[in-house]
Design a protein around this motif. Structure first.
Motif, PDB file in Angstrom:
ATOM      1  N   ALA A 142      -0.966   0.978 120.658  1.00 18.10           N
ATOM      2  CA  ALA A 142      -1.189   0.019 121.738  1.00 18.10           C
ATOM      3  C   ALA A 142      -0.812  -1.390 121.311  1.00 18.10           C
ATOM      4  O   ALA A 142      -0.267  -2.170 122.115  1.00 18.10           O
ATOM      5  CB  ALA A 142      -2.649   0.067 122.178  1.00 18.10           C
ATOM      6  N   GLU A 143      -1.090  -1.725 120.071  1.00 20.49           N
ATOM      7  CA  GLU A 143      -0.732  -3.052 119.568  1.00 20.49           C
ATOM      8  C   GLU A 143       0.784  -3.242 119.575  1.00 20.49           C
ATOM      9  O   GLU A 143       1.292  -4.318 119.916  1.00 20.49           O
ATOM     10  CB  GLU A 143      -1.284  -3.242 118.155  1.00 20.49           C
ATOM     11  N   LYS A 144       1.509  -2.182 119.234  1.00 15.66           N
ATOM     12  CA  LYS A 144       2.969  -2.258 119.273  1.00 15.66           C
ATOM     13  C   LYS A 144       3.461  -2.458 120.711  1.00 15.66           C
ATOM     14  O   LYS A 144       4.377  -3.257 120.958  1.00 15.66           O
ATOM     15  CB  LYS A 144       3.584  -0.993 118.671  1.00 15.66           C
ATOM     16  N   ALA A 187       7.103  -3.436 122.227  1.00 14.56           N
ATOM     17  CA  ALA A 187       7.847  -2.233 121.857  1.00 14.56           C
ATOM     18  C   ALA A 187       8.004  -1.316 123.071  1.00 14.56           C
ATOM     19  O   ALA A 187       7.102  -1.218 123.906  1.00 14.56           O
ATOM     20  CB  ALA A 187       7.130  -1.495 120.730  1.00 14.56           C
ATOM     21  N   PRO A 188       9.145  -0.613 123.189  1.00  7.88           N
ATOM     22  CA  PRO A 188       9.335   0.333 124.298  1.00  7.88           C
ATOM     23  C   PRO A 188       8.508   1.597 124.064  1.00  7.88           C
ATOM     24  O   PRO A 188       8.118   1.905 122.929  1.00  7.88           O
ATOM     25  CB  PRO A 188      10.829   0.631 124.245  1.00  7.88           C
ATOM     26  N   LEU A 189       8.256   2.337 125.122  1.00  7.55           N
ATOM     27  CA  LEU A 189       7.465   3.560 125.002  1.00  7.55           C
ATOM     28  C   LEU A 189       8.173   4.613 124.149  1.00  7.55           C
ATOM     29  O   LEU A 189       7.525   5.314 123.364  1.00  7.55           O
ATOM     30  CB  LEU A 189       7.179   4.134 126.395  1.00  7.55           C
ATOM     31  N   GLU A 228      -8.123   7.783 117.743  1.00  5.23           N
ATOM     32  CA  GLU A 228      -8.425   6.461 118.294  1.00  5.23           C
ATOM     33  C   GLU A 228      -7.749   5.357 117.471  1.00  5.23           C
ATOM     34  O   GLU A 228      -7.179   4.414 118.029  1.00  5.23           O
ATOM     35  CB  GLU A 228      -9.938   6.222 118.317  1.00  5.23           C
ATOM     36  N   MET A 229      -7.803   5.484 116.143  1.00  2.33           N
ATOM     37  CA  MET A 229      -7.191   4.467 115.284  1.00  2.33           C
ATOM     38  C   MET A 229      -5.676   4.462 115.448  1.00  2.33           C
ATOM     39  O   MET A 229      -5.044   3.396 115.510  1.00  2.33           O
ATOM     40  CB  MET A 229      -7.582   4.704 113.824  1.00  2.33           C
ATOM     41  N   LEU A 230      -5.077   5.656 115.545  1.00  2.78           N
ATOM     42  CA  LEU A 230      -3.643   5.743 115.751  1.00  2.78           C
ATOM     43  C   LEU A 230      -3.252   5.126 117.093  1.00  2.78           C
ATOM     44  O   LEU A 230      -2.281   4.353 117.177  1.00  2.78           O
ATOM     45  CB  LEU A 230      -3.186   7.202 115.689  1.00  2.78           C
ATOM     46  N   GLU A 231      -4.006   5.422 118.135  1.00  6.75           N
ATOM     47  CA  GLU A 231      -3.659   4.914 119.459  1.00  6.75           C
ATOM     48  C   GLU A 231      -3.842   3.406 119.562  1.00  6.75           C
ATOM     49  O   GLU A 231      -3.103   2.737 120.295  1.00  6.75           O
ATOM     50  CB  GLU A 231      -4.468   5.657 120.528  1.00  6.75           C
ATOM     51  N   GLU A 232      -4.786   2.856 118.837  1.00  9.58           N
ATOM     52  CA  GLU A 232      -4.922   1.400 118.812  1.00  9.58           C
ATOM     53  C   GLU A 232      -3.715   0.773 118.107  1.00  9.58           C
ATOM     54  O   GLU A 232      -3.208  -0.277 118.528  1.00  9.58           O
ATOM     55  CB  GLU A 232      -6.219   0.994 118.110  1.00  9.58           C
TER      56      GLU A 232
END
Length: 234
Positions: A204-206, A211-213, A197-201
């Motif tokens: 998501a902020e990037k 930022a591109p996918l 969850e922390m990594l995905e947040e």
């Protein structure tokens, strides 16, 4: 369940938990067809189970002049639910009848239960919303439970929404549904899901900042290293 595991699951969505379970070979732990009565409710607790079978007129006192046979009742199960547990009901996916209503929900709340999950229906939807106890079902009905279902066992392995639930398994629910975490791996799933969850947040902020996918989702080694560095700085 430890306080750390409980807190981690409270911070983690069911979608992330599902991803972590899939990594461990659990293909589908989602309780099928079940959703929250109130969308913004979060549910975390150990399973206390109840099993039903189809009701029959002669055993339920549904004929004139007859009375129900003695046996385990829904009321008795509600009274037995331990503090912090989730009452999980195998209602055979029967939508014709209720497996609880607002009064029983209020009693569960007073006893300190974490919530209720049923693959049948609940009744008194407005009252359940007011009670505030996390409640998940396949829908609402005005019918009473003994019309179609008979309670036969509690605290045994059951199937709820085509998912196996063993007593003590960890139940996690939110707007995306309810997922069952086997008790033996709950601690590590909670910890790894919280990390995810922390990594995905962070990712998501990037993305929100333009930022591109590609290279962000899934994250490249460089992005993961950046995330790790940020965590150390904090």
């Amino acid at each position: 369940m430890s306080e750390a595991t409980y807190s981690a699951f409270c911070r983690t969505g069911t979608t992330t938990v599902a991803s972590q379970l899939l990594k461990r070979g659990y293909r589908d732990q989602l309780v099928q067809g079940v959703g929250p009565v109130v969308d913004d409710q979060k549910l975390v607790g150990a399973a206390w189970t109840m099993r039903t079978i189809p009701a029959r007129e002669d055993t339920e006192g549904l004929w004139p002049g007859t009375t129900p046979e003695s046996g385990l009742s829904l009321f008795a199960v509600v009274e037995s639910v331990p503090r912090g547990a989730v009452l999980v009901i195998d209602a055979r996916r029967d939508r014709r009848t209720a497996t609880g209503g607002d009064i029983l929900i209020e009693r569960l709340k007073f006893k300190g239960a974490a919530g209720i999950v049923t693959d049948g229906c609940l009744r008194d939807a407005d009252g359940i919303r007011k009670a505030g106890l996390p409640s998940f079902s396949v829908g609402s009905t005005a019918n009473v439970s003994r019309n179609h279902l008979r309670v036969v066992e509690q605290d045994v392995p059951i199937g709820c929404g085509d998912t196996a639930v063993y007593p003590g398994d960890i139940i996690v629910g939110d707007a995306d549904g309810v997922i069952v975490v086997p008790a033996h791996c709950a601690d590590e799933v909670a910890q790894d899901a919280n990390e995810q969850e922390m990594l995905e947040e962070f990712l998501a902020e990037k993305i929100r900042n333009g930022a591109p996918l590609h290279g962000i989702y899934p994250p490249s080694a460089k992005v993961r290293a950046e995330f790790a560095g940020q965590r150390i700085e904090r």
